[in-house]
Design a protein around this motif. Structure first.
Motif, PDB file in Angstrom:
ATOM      1  N   GLN B 103       0.815  -1.228   0.000  1.00 30.04           N
ATOM      2  CA  GLN B 103       0.000   0.000   0.000  1.00 30.04           C
ATOM      3  C   GLN B 103       0.839   1.264   0.000  1.00 30.04           C
ATOM      4  O   GLN B 103       0.518   2.234  -0.673  1.00 30.04           O
ATOM      5  N   GLU B 104       1.925   1.256   0.793  1.00 32.17           N
ATOM      6  CA  GLU B 104       2.683   2.511   0.961  1.00 32.17           C
ATOM      7  C   GLU B 104       3.387   2.940  -0.322  1.00 32.17           C
ATOM      8  O   GLU B 104       3.800   4.082  -0.457  1.00 32.17           O
ATOM      9  N   GLN B 105       3.464   2.024  -1.286  1.00 34.58           N
ATOM     10  CA  GLN B 105       4.070   2.391  -2.574  1.00 34.58           C
ATOM     11  C   GLN B 105       3.063   2.927  -3.571  1.00 34.58           C
ATOM     12  O   GLN B 105       3.432   3.349  -4.664  1.00 34.58           O
ATOM     13  N   LEU B 106       1.778   2.891  -3.204  1.00 36.00           N
ATOM     14  CA  LEU B 106       0.745   3.226  -4.192  1.00 36.00           C
ATOM     15  C   LEU B 106       0.257   4.665  -4.041  1.00 36.00           C
ATOM     16  O   LEU B 106       0.131   5.177  -2.928  1.00 36.00           O
ATOM     17  N   ARG B 107       0.029   5.292  -5.181  1.00 33.95           N
ATOM     18  CA  ARG B 107      -0.528   6.643  -5.246  1.00 33.95           C
ATOM     19  C   ARG B 107      -1.462   6.678  -6.444  1.00 33.95           C
ATOM     20  O   ARG B 107      -1.214   5.985  -7.436  1.00 33.95           O
ATOM     21  N   CYS B 108      -2.476   7.521  -6.400  1.00 35.67           N
ATOM     22  CA  CYS B 108      -3.290   7.735  -7.592  1.00 35.67           C
ATOM     23  C   CYS B 108      -2.400   8.322  -8.685  1.00 35.67           C
ATOM     24  O   CYS B 108      -1.542   9.162  -8.407  1.00 35.67           O
ATOM     25  N   ASP B 109      -2.596   7.897  -9.880  1.00 34.77           N
ATOM     26  CA  ASP B 109      -1.869   8.353 -11.076  1.00 34.77           C
ATOM     27  C   ASP B 109      -0.436   7.829 -11.162  1.00 34.77           C
ATOM     28  O   ASP B 109       0.352   8.310 -11.971  1.00 34.77           O
ATOM     29  N   LEU B 110      -0.099   6.843 -10.349  1.00 35.01           N
ATOM     30  CA  LEU B 110       1.230   6.237 -10.390  1.00 35.01           C
ATOM     31  C   LEU B 110       1.421   5.441 -11.690  1.00 35.01           C
ATOM     32  O   LEU B 110       0.553   4.653 -12.061  1.00 35.01           O
ATOM     33  N   PRO B 111       2.547   5.622 -12.392  1.00 34.43           N
ATOM     34  CA  PRO B 111       2.812   4.779 -13.566  1.00 34.43           C
ATOM     35  C   PRO B 111       2.987   3.316 -13.158  1.00 34.43           C
ATOM     36  O   PRO B 111       3.706   3.016 -12.193  1.00 34.43           O
ATOM     37  N   VAL B 112       2.313   2.428 -13.872  1.00 37.29           N
ATOM     38  CA  VAL B 112       2.379   0.996 -13.555  1.00 37.29           C
ATOM     39  C   VAL B 112       2.588   0.204 -14.847  1.00 37.29           C
ATOM     40  O   VAL B 112       2.357   0.715 -15.948  1.00 37.29           O
ATOM     41  N   ARG B 113       3.063  -1.036 -14.668  1.00 35.46           N
ATOM     42  CA  ARG B 113       3.263  -1.885 -15.846  1.00 35.46           C
ATOM     43  C   ARG B 113       2.763  -3.296 -15.556  1.00 35.46           C
ATOM     44  O   ARG B 113       2.735  -3.752 -14.408  1.00 35.46           O
ATOM     45  N   LEU B 114       2.414  -3.972 -16.642  1.00 39.64           N
ATOM     46  CA  LEU B 114       1.840  -5.316 -16.576  1.00 39.64           C
ATOM     47  C   LEU B 114       2.924  -6.355 -16.292  1.00 39.64           C
ATOM     48  O   LEU B 114       4.015  -6.286 -16.864  1.00 39.64           O
ATOM     49  N   VAL B 115       2.610  -7.327 -15.433  1.00 49.17           N
ATOM     50  CA  VAL B 115       3.529  -8.446 -15.182  1.00 49.17           C
ATOM     51  C   VAL B 115       2.731  -9.752 -15.031  1.00 49.17           C
ATOM     52  O   VAL B 115       1.554  -9.728 -14.687  1.00 49.17           O
ATOM     53  N   SER B 116       3.416 -10.856 -15.318  1.00 51.86           N
ATOM     54  CA  SER B 116       2.915 -12.166 -14.907  1.00 51.86           C
ATOM     55  C   SER B 116       3.449 -12.412 -13.509  1.00 51.86           C
ATOM     56  O   SER B 116       4.603 -12.075 -13.230  1.00 51.86           O
ATOM     57  N   SER B 117       2.631 -12.988 -12.641  1.00 54.56           N
ATOM     58  CA  SER B 117       3.134 -13.197 -11.286  1.00 54.56           C
ATOM     59  C   SER B 117       2.374 -14.298 -10.574  1.00 54.56           C
ATOM     60  O   SER B 117       1.138 -14.349 -10.612  1.00 54.56           O
ATOM     61  N   ASP B 118       3.121 -15.167  -9.906  1.00 49.63           N
ATOM     62  CA  ASP B 118       2.507 -16.186  -9.061  1.00 49.63           C
ATOM     63  C   ASP B 118       1.889 -15.560  -7.811  1.00 49.63           C
ATOM     64  O   ASP B 118       1.106 -16.204  -7.110  1.00 49.63           O
ATOM     65  N   GLN B 119       2.260 -14.318  -7.524  1.00 52.09           N
ATOM     66  CA  GLN B 119       1.728 -13.629  -6.344  1.00 52.09           C
ATOM     67  C   GLN B 119       0.281 -13.190  -6.563  1.00 52.09           C
ATOM     68  O   GLN B 119      -0.406 -12.840  -5.613  1.00 52.09           O
ATOM     69  N   SER B 120      -0.130 -13.190  -7.812  1.00 55.37           N
ATOM     70  CA  SER B 120      -1.483 -12.724  -8.124  1.00 55.37           C
ATOM     71  C   SER B 120      -2.424 -13.912  -8.241  1.00 55.37           C
ATOM     72  O   SER B 120      -2.094 -14.908  -8.895  1.00 55.37           O
ATOM     73  N   PRO B 121      -3.629 -13.821  -7.663  1.00 54.86           N
ATOM     74  CA  PRO B 121      -4.584 -14.933  -7.789  1.00 54.86           C
ATOM     75  C   PRO B 121      -5.052 -15.149  -9.223  1.00 54.86           C
ATOM     76  O   PRO B 121      -5.567 -16.221  -9.549  1.00 54.86           O
ATOM     77  N   THR B 122      -4.874 -14.146 -10.084  1.00 55.70           N
ATOM     78  CA  THR B 122      -5.234 -14.310 -11.493  1.00 55.70           C
ATOM     79  C   THR B 122      -4.034 -14.672 -12.344  1.00 55.70           C
ATOM     80  O   THR B 122      -4.171 -14.927 -13.544  1.00 55.70           O
ATOM     81  N   GLY B 123      -2.822 -14.660 -11.746  1.00 53.20           N
ATOM     82  CA  GLY B 123      -1.607 -14.982 -12.495  1.00 53.20           C
ATOM     83  C   GLY B 123      -0.986 -13.791 -13.201  1.00 53.20           C
ATOM     84  O   GLY B 123       0.054 -13.916 -13.842  1.00 53.20           O
TER      85      GLY B 123
END
Lengths: 384, 134
Positions: B103-123
């Motif tokens: 959470q502490e890394q997140l801000r509205c309008d933060l640039p983000v990028r797509l990744v594959s990840s085992d940490q995500s329940p959707t992959g």
């Protein structure tokens, strides 16, 4: 000059909202339906059409209810529009009377959420956002997050919505919660979807409400009093694949604009508003959408006490969905019953003084690409 | 047109597609209308803009900005907590996705990028672009 086919709400009733695990859908709704008939001074044989709003009642919910009262041989229409289902049923009844299909309509709103055993409202698994983990609190939580980012607002301002709702609900014997809370208690309750905590979310519960609507010609013939439906507007959301301003929910803006235009009066003329406060942030956003203040001014409107007793307009005197409860299909009809009581001076300890005009507003559902699936707005005016 | 040719058939939109959402080149597997060019995710079968039904699979950009987010603590779908966000992709599409960052890394309008990840329940999901600030 009021048209002979204009529709008015003449009678209404609701049951106490809460967890009624021992009741079926007809067990919940039949007392409200009978209460509405008695309140309107009519019998079952006077009913020309029935509209029943519900989301989770299953097949023929309306018929299962009205057969208990011996009502048959008339059109019974079952309506799903998620949380807006009950209000959509009211809308259809207004239209049926205005179009001359009947002179007296019975509207029922009902739902039993305890059948799911708690947790968030079950959503349709076919929706891609549901498959990615959306729940209704998360929809509103993300709206709240953006609100806190764009506005001069704090989480305490969100909590203040619950504090007001619970204060109003403490005077409402039909409310699921009838106790006051503090800002600290609201913020210290367990997290649901940040920044929303448990006490910023409407509770799981069961309930039912019913109203009787009558044409102007029938109302005058009977000398009945109540409130005229000055506007009845139903909109669906518009799909948008890209950017959407979550602080400016277009479906509620558009519905409100059309409702005020149809009624010939505006937000400055309202005495009572029952709006869709399923989560705290919703009330702040809807103050602006309904024109109770300019965009950007909702936090100040609440802080200055202008939406409670002694202010410009009393918003959610019932305690709203946060305090009264939100059995989804029942809520739109329960809002109409609440404002009927105010506009006929029968709201008891929570009566809004000299209430002449009221607005009810309820949206329905969260689906991918829409701000909401449905929005229903009604404007009512005391009959002369 | 013969009667046989005019018989409408349903879209098999729930038929399983085991291919990952993230393409081999790091983009998002979506669709693009061959008539008006509108992108879609998940891939549409009828274009909501022009109602054309020729929509080809297309790689959508894997970069965007985080419009808003929430950490969910109650859900029938996945074990909690997990974080969701609305991401506005660089080509204008908005989608809901898992956000894989504290959470502490997140801000509205933060640039983000797509990744594959085992940490995500959707992959798959989105992470903050390194060194980015909103």
């Amino acid at each position: 000059m009021i048209q002979e086919t204009a529709a008015s709400v003449i009678g209404g009733a609701m049951i106490k909202m809460g967890k009624h695990r021992e009741s079926s859908y007809s067990g919940l709704a039949a007392p409200a339906a009978l209460g509405a008939l008695r309140d309107a001074g009519i019998t079952k044989d006077d009913v020309g059409a029935v509209f029943c709003g519900h989301a989770f009642g299953g097949m023929l919910t309306g018929q299962r209810i009205v057969k208990e009262l011996g009502i048959g041989d008339v059109p019974v229409t079952n309506v799903d529009n998620a949380c807006s289902g009950g209000a959509t049923a009211v809308h259809l009844a207004v239209r049926a009377i205005e179009d001359g299909h009947c002179d007296i309509a019975l509207v029922i709103g009902v739902d039993k959420l305890t059948q799911f055993g708690g947790g968030t409202l079950p959503l349709v698994q076919e929706d891609p956002e549901v498959q990615n983990g959306i729940v209704m609190p998360a929809v509103y939580a993300m709206r709240a997050r953006r609100f806190l980012h764009e506005r001069d607002a704090k989480v305490e301002d969100l909590a203040a919505v619950s504090v007001k709702a619970r204060r109003h609900g403490a005077a409402n014997p039909y409310a699921q919660f009838q106790s006051e809370v503090t800002v600290e208690q609201v913020l210290d309750s367990r997290p649901i979807a940040d920044p929303l905590t448990l006490m910023q979310c409407c509770p799981t519960g069961d309930g039912a409400a019913a109203v009787v609507l009558m044409s102007e010609r029938e109302r005058k013939r009977r000398g009945a009093q109540g409130m005229r439906a000055a506007a009845s507007v139903l909109h669906s959301g518009q799909f948008e694949a890209g950017f959407r301003d979550m602080l400016r929910p277009e479906i509620s803006y558009h519905s409100a604009r059309d409702a005020y235009e149809a009624a010939g009066f505006g937000p400055e003329d309202l005495d009572v508003v029952e709006l869709h406060d399923a989560f705290t942030i919703a009330e702040l956003v809807y103050y602006e959408a309904l024109g109770l203040c300019e965009p950007g001014e909702s936090v100040g409107l609440l802080r200055d006490g202008r939406t409670t007793y002694g202010g410009d307009v009393v918003v959610n005197p019932s305690g709203g969905l946060l305090s009264k409860g939100h059995p989804v299909g029942a809520s739109g009809v329960a809002q109409v019953v609440e404002v009927l009581w105010h506009l006929t001076d029968r709201a008891g300890a929570r009566q809004v003084g000299d209430a002449q005009r009221a607005l009810t507003h309820v949206t329905g559902g969260g689906i991918a690409g829409l701000d909401h699936g449905a929005c229903t707005i009604h404007l009512f005016e005391r009959t002369a | 047109m013969t009667d046989q040719e005019s018989v409408l058939l349903p879209v098999a939109d729930t038929a399983g597609d085991d291919r990952p959402v993230v393409t081999e080149t790091g983009g998002l597997r979506g669709g693009r209308c061959q008539s008006c060019g509108a992108g879609s995710f998940p891939r549409a079968y009828i274009c909501p803009s022009c109602n054309n039904t020729t929509i080809e699979e297309a790689e959508l950009p894997g970069e965007g900005s985080l419009y808003t987010w929430t950490t969910v603590h109650i859900s029938p779908t996945f074990p909690t907590p997990y974080t969701l966000g609305y991401i506005d992709l660089s080509d204008g599409l908005r989608l809901l996705a898992q956000v894989l960052a504290p959470q502490e890394q997140l801000r509205c309008d933060l640039p983000v990028r797509l990744v594959s990840s085992d940490q995500s329940p959707t992959g798959w999901g989105f992470v903050p672009v390194e060194g980015a600030t909103a």
